[in-house]
Design a protein around this motif. Structure first.
Motif, PDB file in Angstrom:
ATOM      1  N   SER A 220      85.783  51.838  -7.684  1.00 38.17           N
ATOM      2  CA  SER A 220      84.606  51.153  -7.148  1.00 38.17           C
ATOM      3  C   SER A 220      83.652  50.730  -8.260  1.00 38.17           C
ATOM      4  CB  SER A 220      83.888  52.037  -6.131  1.00 38.17           C
ATOM      5  OG  SER A 220      83.418  53.219  -6.746  1.00 38.17           O
ATOM      6  N   LYS A 221      82.788  49.772  -7.934  1.00 35.84           N
ATOM      7  CA  LYS A 221      81.827  49.218  -8.890  1.00 35.84           C
ATOM      8  C   LYS A 221      80.462  49.108  -8.231  1.00 35.84           C
ATOM      9  CE  LYS A 221      85.224  48.254 -11.796  1.00 35.84           C
ATOM     10  NZ  LYS A 221      85.427  49.022 -13.048  1.00 35.84           N
ATOM     11  N   PHE A 222      79.421  49.180  -9.061  1.00 40.10           N
ATOM     12  CA  PHE A 222      78.048  49.103  -8.587  1.00 40.10           C
ATOM     13  C   PHE A 222      77.299  48.024  -9.369  1.00 40.10           C
ATOM     14  CE2 PHE A 222      79.792  53.211  -7.797  1.00 40.10           C
ATOM     15  CZ  PHE A 222      79.329  53.573  -6.544  1.00 40.10           C
ATOM     16  N   LEU A 223      76.446  47.272  -8.672  1.00 38.62           N
ATOM     17  CA  LEU A 223      75.737  46.155  -9.290  1.00 38.62           C
ATOM     18  C   LEU A 223      74.422  45.934  -8.560  1.00 38.62           C
ATOM     19  CD1 LEU A 223      75.707  43.538 -11.128  1.00 38.62           C
ATOM     20  CD2 LEU A 223      76.862  42.398  -9.215  1.00 38.62           C
ATOM     21  N   ALA A 224      73.334  45.818  -9.319  1.00 33.08           N
ATOM     22  CA  ALA A 224      72.039  45.526  -8.689  1.00 33.08           C
ATOM     23  C   ALA A 224      72.016  44.080  -8.209  1.00 33.08           C
ATOM     24  CB  ALA A 224      70.901  45.807  -9.654  1.00 33.08           C
TER      25      ALA A 224
ATOM     26  N   MET B 135      65.566  50.294 -15.297  1.00 32.87           N
ATOM     27  CA  MET B 135      65.117  48.997 -15.794  1.00 32.87           C
ATOM     28  C   MET B 135      66.296  48.174 -16.311  1.00 32.87           C
ATOM     29  SD  MET B 135      62.294  47.206 -16.134  1.00 32.87           S
ATOM     30  CE  MET B 135      60.879  48.306 -16.322  1.00 32.87           C
ATOM     31  N   ASP B 136      67.200  48.821 -17.013  1.00 25.54           N
ATOM     32  CA  ASP B 136      68.382  48.130 -17.527  1.00 25.54           C
ATOM     33  C   ASP B 136      69.273  47.653 -16.381  1.00 25.54           C
ATOM     34  OD1 ASP B 136      70.258  47.437 -19.791  1.00 25.54           O
ATOM     35  OD2 ASP B 136      71.519  48.851 -18.679  1.00 25.54           O
ATOM     36  N   ILE B 137      69.456  48.487 -15.371  1.00 28.23           N
ATOM     37  CA  ILE B 137      70.336  48.152 -14.254  1.00 28.23           C
ATOM     38  C   ILE B 137      69.827  46.935 -13.489  1.00 28.23           C
ATOM     39  CG2 ILE B 137      71.132  48.955 -11.979  1.00 28.23           C
ATOM     40  CD1 ILE B 137      71.340  51.767 -13.245  1.00 28.23           C
ATOM     41  N   VAL B 138      68.523  46.867 -13.237  1.00 29.80           N
ATOM     42  CA  VAL B 138      67.987  45.774 -12.417  1.00 29.80           C
ATOM     43  C   VAL B 138      67.658  44.526 -13.221  1.00 29.80           C
ATOM     44  CG1 VAL B 138      67.095  47.337 -10.650  1.00 29.80           C
ATOM     45  CG2 VAL B 138      65.609  46.649 -12.530  1.00 29.80           C
ATOM     46  N   MET B 139      67.463  44.659 -14.533  1.00 31.22           N
ATOM     47  CA  MET B 139      67.140  43.492 -15.357  1.00 31.22           C
ATOM     48  C   MET B 139      68.395  42.839 -15.933  1.00 31.22           C
ATOM     49  SD  MET B 139      63.854  42.874 -15.586  1.00 31.22           S
ATOM     50  CE  MET B 139      62.203  43.568 -15.691  1.00 31.22           C
ATOM     51  N   ARG B 140      69.326  43.649 -16.436  1.00 36.47           N
ATOM     52  CA  ARG B 140      70.510  43.124 -17.118  1.00 36.47           C
ATOM     53  C   ARG B 140      71.697  42.964 -16.174  1.00 36.47           C
ATOM     54  NH1 ARG B 140      74.533  45.251 -20.238  1.00 36.47           N
ATOM     55  NH2 ARG B 140      73.793  47.385 -19.879  1.00 36.47           N
ATOM     56  N   ASN B 141      71.676  43.659 -15.044  1.00 38.26           N
ATOM     57  CA  ASN B 141      72.723  43.573 -14.023  1.00 38.26           C
ATOM     58  C   ASN B 141      74.125  43.883 -14.553  1.00 38.26           C
ATOM     59  OD1 ASN B 141      71.131  42.624 -11.641  1.00 38.26           O
ATOM     60  ND2 ASN B 141      70.671  40.938 -13.038  1.00 38.26           N
ATOM     61  N   PRO B 142      74.287  45.015 -15.242  1.00 40.99           N
ATOM     62  CA  PRO B 142      75.636  45.384 -15.660  1.00 40.99           C
ATOM     63  C   PRO B 142      76.460  45.827 -14.458  1.00 40.99           C
ATOM     64  CG  PRO B 142      74.136  47.195 -16.084  1.00 40.99           C
ATOM     65  CD  PRO B 142      73.290  46.038 -15.606  1.00 40.99           C
ATOM     66  N   VAL B 143      77.762  45.628 -14.534  1.00 40.68           N
ATOM     67  CA  VAL B 143      78.677  46.184 -13.534  1.00 40.68           C
ATOM     68  C   VAL B 143      78.956  47.630 -13.945  1.00 40.68           C
ATOM     69  CG1 VAL B 143      80.958  46.048 -12.484  1.00 40.68           C
ATOM     70  CG2 VAL B 143      79.690  43.945 -13.010  1.00 40.68           C
TER      71      VAL B 143
ATOM     72  N   ALA C 129      70.035  41.482  -7.933  1.00 36.55           N
ATOM     73  CA  ALA C 129      68.956  40.670  -7.360  1.00 36.55           C
ATOM     74  C   ALA C 129      68.393  39.678  -8.375  1.00 36.55           C
ATOM     75  CB  ALA C 129      67.851  41.570  -6.826  1.00 36.55           C
ATOM     76  N   THR C 130      68.049  40.150  -9.575  1.00 32.05           N
ATOM     77  CA  THR C 130      67.445  39.238 -10.552  1.00 32.05           C
ATOM     78  C   THR C 130      68.446  38.195 -11.037  1.00 32.05           C
ATOM     79  OG1 THR C 130      67.927  40.772 -12.389  1.00 32.05           O
ATOM     80  CG2 THR C 130      65.773  40.963 -11.317  1.00 32.05           C
ATOM     81  N   ARG C 131      69.728  38.468 -10.879  1.00 30.37           N
ATOM     82  CA  ARG C 131      70.760  37.501 -11.265  1.00 30.37           C
ATOM     83  C   ARG C 131      70.665  36.239 -10.435  1.00 30.37           C
ATOM     84  NH1 ARG C 131      77.182  38.619 -10.557  1.00 30.37           N
ATOM     85  NH2 ARG C 131      76.508  38.422  -8.393  1.00 30.37           N
ATOM     86  N   VAL C 132      70.138  36.329  -9.212  1.00 31.46           N
ATOM     87  CA  VAL C 132      69.968  35.161  -8.350  1.00 31.46           C
ATOM     88  C   VAL C 132      68.491  34.845  -8.137  1.00 31.46           C
ATOM     89  CG1 VAL C 132      72.179  35.422  -7.192  1.00 31.46           C
ATOM     90  CG2 VAL C 132      70.181  36.594  -6.259  1.00 31.46           C
ATOM     91  N   GLY C 133      67.651  35.261  -9.074  1.00 32.50           N
ATOM     92  CA  GLY C 133      66.234  34.923  -9.001  1.00 32.50           C
ATOM     93  C   GLY C 133      65.459  35.685  -7.961  1.00 32.50           C
ATOM     94  N   MET C 134      65.971  36.835  -7.527  1.00 31.46           N
ATOM     95  CA  MET C 134      65.303  37.657  -6.518  1.00 31.46           C
ATOM     96  C   MET C 134      64.823  38.966  -7.150  1.00 31.46           C
ATOM     97  SD  MET C 134      65.448  35.915  -3.680  1.00 31.46           S
ATOM     98  CE  MET C 134      66.410  34.720  -2.758  1.00 31.46           C
ATOM     99  N   ALA C 135      64.387  39.897  -6.311  1.00 33.57           N
ATOM    100  CA  ALA C 135      63.918  41.206  -6.767  1.00 33.57           C
ATOM    101  C   ALA C 135      64.593  42.294  -5.942  1.00 33.57           C
ATOM    102  CB  ALA C 135      62.399  41.317  -6.626  1.00 33.57           C
ATOM    103  N   PRO C 136      64.690  43.519  -6.470  1.00 34.56           N
ATOM    104  CA  PRO C 136      65.315  44.614  -5.718  1.00 34.56           C
ATOM    105  C   PRO C 136      64.583  44.881  -4.404  1.00 34.56           C
ATOM    106  CG  PRO C 136      64.981  45.225  -8.013  1.00 34.56           C
ATOM    107  CD  PRO C 136      64.222  43.952  -7.795  1.00 34.56           C
ATOM    108  N   ASP C 137      65.335  45.361  -3.404  1.00 31.60           N
ATOM    109  CA  ASP C 137      64.713  45.731  -2.137  1.00 31.60           C
ATOM    110  C   ASP C 137      65.399  46.970  -1.581  1.00 31.60           C
ATOM    111  OD1 ASP C 137      67.092  44.530  -1.438  1.00 31.60           O
ATOM    112  OD2 ASP C 137      66.226  43.001  -0.144  1.00 31.60           O
TER     113      ASP C 137
END
Length: 277
Positions: free
Chosen positions: A145-149, A176-184, A151-159
């Motif tokens: 399995s994989k995890f990915l934030a 901060m790294d997870i939601v800003m950089r969007n690593p898998v 939201a910011t990748r599509v110009g949105m914000a976490p919810d």
């Protein structure tokens, strides 16, 4: 059939059709996101169905455990991007409604007396996937399995309250790294950082979840409920307080061209070209 102690063994299919399924057997409820063709992407219709299902769980005095799963190859790919794009200029209002329902569902899972076990296969992404993982009491993830934030990748914000829960789980810098950089994030990485409870071999995921449900169902339900409440309260008051600001932020960002570009880029499978407008 798993033998849950001191409970009725009659399976009830409480919601047998639609975007969400709900059954209960021996005090263990199984809530399944049922849009596998869209990676269980969340729409307003699906979120309304989820809310109804969780409310049914709240009404069951005999409930010992809730298992949350996604049908098909993925647990949940986040919001339904194609559905969002189809809303055109009405997207901000649509997302305001969707975010409100997602927040209600997230809060209702936190407040449910029975412990919530989420099983993850494939992707858990966005507020629907990663956000629901963050409000679960136990998370069992398949090794692949994989995890990915996302939201910011599509110009949105976490919810889904993840602007609070994620950093409480993994720490401020990593969040901060997870939601800003969007690593898998791999299952092993997710386990190491404290995002999930344990990793199971892909072909053992169901069995590991059932074994945990059996253990919890055999426990003292009021003691487990009280302990769950104490631990979630220990998260701090920020979870409930953050929800209105999350909703406002998502709706405001949805009005921007960057959000439209981000969604289009996902559908067209290309890098987004953001302008800040």
């Amino acid at each position: 059939m798993t033998d849950y102690p001191d409970t009725d063994h009659t399976r009830l299919d409480l919601i047998a059709d639609g975007p969400v399924l709900l059954s209960i057997d021996g005090g263990v409820a199984r809530l399944t996101l049922n849009r596998p063709g869209s990676a269980n992407g969340l729409s307003v219709e699906m979120l309304k169905a989820m809310h109804e299902a969780v409310m049914v769980c709240h009404s069951r005095a005999d409930l010992r455990v809730l298992i949350l799963r996604g049908a098909g190859a993925n647990f949940c790919g986040g919001g339904d991007v194609k559905d969002f794009v189809s809303r055109g200029e009405g997207l901000p209002d649509y997302l305001r409604e969707a975010t409100a329902y997602l927040q209600v569902v997230s809060g209702s899972l936190v407040r449910l007396e029975a412990p919530v076990i989420t099983g993850v296969q494939g992707y858990a992404a966005g507020g629907g996937g990663l956000g629901l993982v963050c409000v679960s009491d136990f998370v069992i993830a398949a090794a692949s399995s994989k995890f990915l934030a996302g939201a910011t990748r599509v110009g949105m914000a976490p919810d889904a309250g993840s602007s609070v829960t994620l950093q409480r789980l993994v720490g401020f810098r990593r969040a901060m790294d997870i939601v800003m950089r969007n690593p898998v994030i791999s299952a092993d990485e997710a386990l190491h950082m404290g995002l999930i409870t344990t990793v199971a071999a892909d072909d053992q995921l169901d069995q590991v979840i059932d074994n945990l449900a059996l253990t919890l169902a055999a426990g003292a339900p009021k003691a487990l409920a009280a302990t769950k409440r104490l631990l979630w309260n220990g998260m701090g008051l920020g979870f409930e307080a953050c929800l209105p600001e999350e909703a406002r932020t998502v709706a405001e960002l949805a009005r921007m061209n960057d959000a439209k570009e981000g969604l289009a880029a996902v559908i067209e499978k290309r890098p987004a070209r953001f302008t800040g407008e």
